[in-house]
Write a protein that holds these residues in place. Structure first.
Motif, PDB file in Angstrom:
ATOM      1  N   LEU A 192       5.792  -6.148  10.350  1.00 54.91           N
ATOM      2  CA  LEU A 192       5.747  -5.161   9.276  1.00 54.91           C
ATOM      3  C   LEU A 192       4.440  -5.317   8.498  1.00 54.91           C
ATOM      4  O   LEU A 192       3.747  -4.335   8.208  1.00 54.91           O
ATOM      5  CB  LEU A 192       6.953  -5.357   8.344  1.00 54.91           C
ATOM      6  CG  LEU A 192       7.231  -4.257   7.339  1.00 54.91           C
ATOM      7  CD1 LEU A 192       7.677  -2.999   8.057  1.00 54.91           C
ATOM      8  CD2 LEU A 192       8.314  -4.682   6.354  1.00 54.91           C
ATOM      9  N   GLY A 193       4.105  -6.551   8.180  1.00 57.33           N
ATOM     10  CA  GLY A 193       2.865  -6.834   7.464  1.00 57.33           C
ATOM     11  C   GLY A 193       1.648  -6.435   8.277  1.00 57.33           C
ATOM     12  O   GLY A 193       0.696  -5.851   7.768  1.00 57.33           O
ATOM     13  N   ARG A 194       1.721  -6.738   9.551  1.00 57.83           N
ATOM     14  CA  ARG A 194       0.616  -6.386  10.455  1.00 57.83           C
ATOM     15  C   ARG A 194       0.432  -4.872  10.499  1.00 57.83           C
ATOM     16  O   ARG A 194      -0.673  -4.350  10.395  1.00 57.83           O
ATOM     17  CB  ARG A 194       0.930  -6.938  11.850  1.00 57.83           C
ATOM     18  CG  ARG A 194      -0.158  -6.728  12.885  1.00 57.83           C
ATOM     19  CD  ARG A 194       0.278  -7.355  14.207  1.00 57.83           C
ATOM     20  NE  ARG A 194      -0.374  -6.711  15.325  1.00 57.83           N
ATOM     21  CZ  ARG A 194      -1.486  -7.181  15.919  1.00 57.83           C
ATOM     22  NH1 ARG A 194      -2.031  -8.288  15.509  1.00 57.83           N
ATOM     23  NH2 ARG A 194      -2.031  -6.535  16.926  1.00 57.83           N
ATOM     24  N   TRP A 195       1.560  -4.197  10.613  1.00 51.02           N
ATOM     25  CA  TRP A 195       1.498  -2.736  10.674  1.00 51.02           C
ATOM     26  C   TRP A 195       0.904  -2.168   9.377  1.00 51.02           C
ATOM     27  O   TRP A 195       0.030  -1.294   9.404  1.00 51.02           O
ATOM     28  CB  TRP A 195       2.904  -2.169  10.927  1.00 51.02           C
ATOM     29  CG  TRP A 195       2.922  -0.692  11.178  1.00 51.02           C
ATOM     30  CD1 TRP A 195       2.696  -0.061  12.355  1.00 51.02           C
ATOM     31  CD2 TRP A 195       3.171   0.342  10.208  1.00 51.02           C
ATOM     32  NE1 TRP A 195       2.788   1.296  12.188  1.00 51.02           N
ATOM     33  CE2 TRP A 195       3.085   1.577  10.882  1.00 51.02           C
ATOM     34  CE3 TRP A 195       3.452   0.341   8.839  1.00 51.02           C
ATOM     35  CZ2 TRP A 195       3.271   2.796  10.241  1.00 51.02           C
ATOM     36  CZ3 TRP A 195       3.639   1.558   8.190  1.00 51.02           C
ATOM     37  CH2 TRP A 195       3.554   2.769   8.896  1.00 51.02           C
ATOM     38  N   PHE A 215       0.783  -1.239   0.000  1.00 55.96           N
ATOM     39  CA  PHE A 215       0.000   0.000   0.000  1.00 55.96           C
ATOM     40  C   PHE A 215       0.817   1.292   0.000  1.00 55.96           C
ATOM     41  O   PHE A 215       0.259   2.363   0.001  1.00 55.96           O
ATOM     42  CB  PHE A 215      -0.940  -0.010   1.195  1.00 55.96           C
ATOM     43  CG  PHE A 215      -1.652  -1.325   1.385  1.00 55.96           C
ATOM     44  CD1 PHE A 215      -1.086  -2.320   2.152  1.00 55.96           C
ATOM     45  CD2 PHE A 215      -2.858  -1.557   0.761  1.00 55.96           C
ATOM     46  CE1 PHE A 215      -1.738  -3.538   2.317  1.00 55.96           C
ATOM     47  CE2 PHE A 215      -3.503  -2.774   0.923  1.00 55.96           C
ATOM     48  CZ  PHE A 215      -2.946  -3.760   1.698  1.00 55.96           C
ATOM     49  N   GLY A 216       2.124   1.199   0.068  1.00 51.94           N
ATOM     50  CA  GLY A 216       2.912   2.420  -0.019  1.00 51.94           C
ATOM     51  C   GLY A 216       3.059   3.196   1.269  1.00 51.94           C
ATOM     52  O   GLY A 216       3.219   4.416   1.249  1.00 51.94           O
ATOM     53  N   TYR A 217       3.018   2.515   2.407  1.00 54.80           N
ATOM     54  CA  TYR A 217       3.194   3.240   3.669  1.00 54.80           C
ATOM     55  C   TYR A 217       4.640   3.237   4.164  1.00 54.80           C
ATOM     56  O   TYR A 217       4.980   3.973   5.069  1.00 54.80           O
ATOM     57  CB  TYR A 217       2.305   2.647   4.766  1.00 54.80           C
ATOM     58  CG  TYR A 217       0.830   2.800   4.486  1.00 54.80           C
ATOM     59  CD1 TYR A 217       0.268   4.072   4.418  1.00 54.80           C
ATOM     60  CD2 TYR A 217       0.024   1.701   4.275  1.00 54.80           C
ATOM     61  CE1 TYR A 217      -1.076   4.225   4.150  1.00 54.80           C
ATOM     62  CE2 TYR A 217      -1.324   1.855   3.998  1.00 54.80           C
ATOM     63  CZ  TYR A 217      -1.873   3.115   3.940  1.00 54.80           C
ATOM     64  OH  TYR A 217      -3.196   3.270   3.674  1.00 54.80           O
ATOM     65  N   LEU A 247       4.853  -1.519  15.601  1.00 51.06           N
ATOM     66  CA  LEU A 247       6.072  -0.811  15.227  1.00 51.06           C
ATOM     67  C   LEU A 247       7.206  -1.152  16.191  1.00 51.06           C
ATOM     68  O   LEU A 247       8.354  -1.372  15.781  1.00 51.06           O
ATOM     69  CB  LEU A 247       5.787   0.691  15.248  1.00 51.06           C
ATOM     70  CG  LEU A 247       6.651   1.600  14.401  1.00 51.06           C
ATOM     71  CD1 LEU A 247       6.758   1.071  12.982  1.00 51.06           C
ATOM     72  CD2 LEU A 247       6.072   3.007  14.374  1.00 51.06           C
ATOM     73  N   SER A 248       6.878  -1.240  17.469  1.00 51.51           N
ATOM     74  CA  SER A 248       7.934  -1.533  18.433  1.00 51.51           C
ATOM     75  C   SER A 248       8.460  -2.951  18.236  1.00 51.51           C
ATOM     76  O   SER A 248       9.653  -3.211  18.391  1.00 51.51           O
ATOM     77  CB  SER A 248       7.449  -1.298  19.863  1.00 51.51           C
ATOM     78  OG  SER A 248       6.960  -2.474  20.431  1.00 51.51           O
ATOM     79  N   GLU A 249       7.584  -3.878  17.848  1.00 56.09           N
ATOM     80  CA  GLU A 249       8.050  -5.240  17.567  1.00 56.09           C
ATOM     81  C   GLU A 249       8.941  -5.270  16.327  1.00 56.09           C
ATOM     82  O   GLU A 249       9.906  -6.026  16.266  1.00 56.09           O
ATOM     83  CB  GLU A 249       6.863  -6.193  17.369  1.00 56.09           C
ATOM     84  CG  GLU A 249       6.079  -6.475  18.636  1.00 56.09           C
ATOM     85  CD  GLU A 249       6.735  -7.514  19.555  1.00 56.09           C
ATOM     86  OE1 GLU A 249       7.807  -8.039  19.200  1.00 56.09           O
ATOM     87  OE2 GLU A 249       6.172  -7.795  20.625  1.00 56.09           O
TER      88      GLU A 249
END
Lengths: 200, 302
Positions: B204-207, B2-4, B251-253
């Protein structure tokens, strides 16, 4: 064994103070508390051990072969378990056998689920990466037994990350969050109390 | 995708920014070379980050040469001239995910948009087949994600962890695969590299998934499309309060797993992305739902 100076990321000509600072920064970064509920808890623990050993080795070398004072693996939260009703579950979680651990816990009837049950359930979900469910279990465990150190620290640790105050963040300063510094300070004090490695 | 996963240009040095831009341009060129000149349109920040991650960790040092951009001949660009396997793999990821995104759009859109996507489909499908032939592993990760996602979305009481699981799993598999296809410069064994990258990719995917869900919250609320935050019963007013902790935690993970890796070639750029840019993007997107004025934008074009 790796070159201890390389492990700490300092040159062999570094001063004692520089070494101490490097060690403290790394210890702050890889402190077991940061990784307690992470899927990579064991990897972080090994890393911490390596750092401790490197630091001790350098300290010993600099003291001109003085007696070795470290007991390996003394750092951190491991081995601090109190009485547990679920020794098997804890072993499974530690070995990454999350499904087996969950199966045992699910076998416990609903009316005999105590705070530890919720805590361990939280641990399982957390290590799977299902953090929202993990969080609700941790909250429950903490509410049932707010004075239990283990449950409290799991709950607080997760809250710290949810509010972006994890000390692990602040190794490079990209600005933006001053609360980190406070928190990092507390964690650092905590580190030093725990290990008492002031030999350099 | 998604480009984030972008960079925060303001806190990068000029040299680091040039390095990032060179990678971005190289991936663009790779898409042109491997697929077609039109495939350059699907270039994304996320896939650039994937290429960046591989090239950063890999033992081989990439070489760059100066060239010119085909779309903008006045602009000078640097291109990678050494082994481009990482770029080619990132290009395959771009193509496969663009194809499945298109399929998803065909299923979800209004008829006139659907018609447009249908026209595009044969082209995307040709590219995808090419990517699948070359990198079957990447394509199967994306395909599995799409199937799992559809299944998850058909469940009326799906919770947030479950909803994010397919995207998270896809990236964990893709990142875990890096040590298999590339020789990495890390001081510990392959098994451990794979585990760290797996966790890194998972969060990363989760975020990314949750970020996208937060971004689309209002749209989905109106259209009735699946959105885990709508299912959870959050309202526009309390959205930030609920979502921010969840995003922060992921993000922290990501950061915790990343810091277990040895310091790598493009560490400054990756750290910039994770420590600075992601936080800003979180803030920007969630500020849509609060009355506070939007902070500085991070919509740099490259």
């Amino acid at each position: 064994m790796k070159n201890p100076y390389e492990v700490l990321g300092v040159s062999e000509t570094a001063t004692d103070d520089e070494i101490k600072t490097a060690y403290r920064n790394l210890a702050k970064k890889y402190h077991p508390d940061n990784y307690n509920d992470s899927p990579l808890a064991d990897v972080a623990e090994e890393k911490m051990k390596e750092i401790n050993e490197a630091y001790d080795t350098i300290c010993d070398m600099r003291k001109n072969g003085g007696s070795s004072s470290y007991s390996s693996g003394s750092y951190g939260a491991q081995g601090s378990y109190r009485k547990t009703s679920y020794p098997d579950v804890r072993t499974y979680i530690q070995n990454g056998r999350l499904n087996d651990a969950e199966a045992i816990l699910n076998g416990v009837s609903a009316d005999s689920r105590d705070a530890e049950w919720y805590f361990l359930m939280g641990m399982i979900f957390s290590r799977r990466g299902w953090s929202e469910q993990a969080y609700s279990y941790f909250v429950r465990a903490y509410q049932m037994e707010p004075n239990n150190v283990e449950f409290k620290s799991a709950y607080e640790n997760m809250n710290r990350r949810r509010t972006y105050q994890n000390p692990g963040y602040n190794t490079t300063d990209y600005g933006g969050c001053s609360a980190c510094d406070v928190c990092a300070g507390i964690m650092l004090a905590d580190c030093l109390c725990n290990c008492g490695r002031m030999c350099c | 995708m998604f480009g984030y996963i972008k960079i925060d240009k303001n806190s990068l040095s000029e040299q680091e920014y040039e390095q990032y831009r060179a990678l971005y341009c190289s991936l663009c060129r790779q898409l042109g070379k491997d697929y077609s000149v039109f495939a350059r349109m699907i270039l994304s920040f996320d896939c650039t980050f994937y290429a960046l991650l591989i090239m950063s960790l890999s033992a081989e040092c990439p070489e760059f040469a100066e060239g010119r951009c085909r779309f903008n001949p006045t602009k000078k660009c640097s291109y990678c001239i050494s082994d481009r396997k990482a770029l080619s793999q990132a290009a395959a990821l771009s193509v496969s995910s663009a194809y499945f995104k298109l399929i998803d759009n065909i299923n979800d859109s209004k008829w006139y948009k659907r018609l447009f996507y249908r026209i595009l489909k044969p082209v995307f499908s040709r590219w995808r087949n090419k990517a699948k032939e070359k990198y079957p592993f990447i394509d199967s990760c994306v395909e599995k994600m799409m199937i799992a996602q559809q299944k998850v979305e058909s469940d009326a009481c799906c919770d947030i962890d479950r909803a994010a699981h397919p995207t998270a799993t896809m990236l964990s598999e893709i990142c875990e695969g890096i040590p298999e296809s590339f020789h990495l410069k890390q001081s510990f064994d392959k098994q451990k590299q794979k585990r760290i990258l797996n966790t890194f990719g998972y969060f990363l995917g989760r975020w990314i998934y949750l970020m996208d869900a937060a971004d689309d919250f209002e749209k989905d609320l109106k259209s009735g499309s699946f959105n885990p935050f709508v299912v959870a019963g959050y309202s526009k007013e309390d959205l930030e309060e609920h979502i921010l902790p969840i995003l922060n935690h992921s993000l922290s993970e990501i950061l915790l797993s990343y810091s277990l890796l040895d310091e790598c070639r493009y560490d400054a750029i990756i750290s910039n992305t994770l420590y600075s840019a992601c936080v800003k993007i979180q803030k920007n997107i969630l500020s849509k739902y609060t009355d506070q004025p939007v902070g500085e934008k991070n919509e740099e074009s490259i």
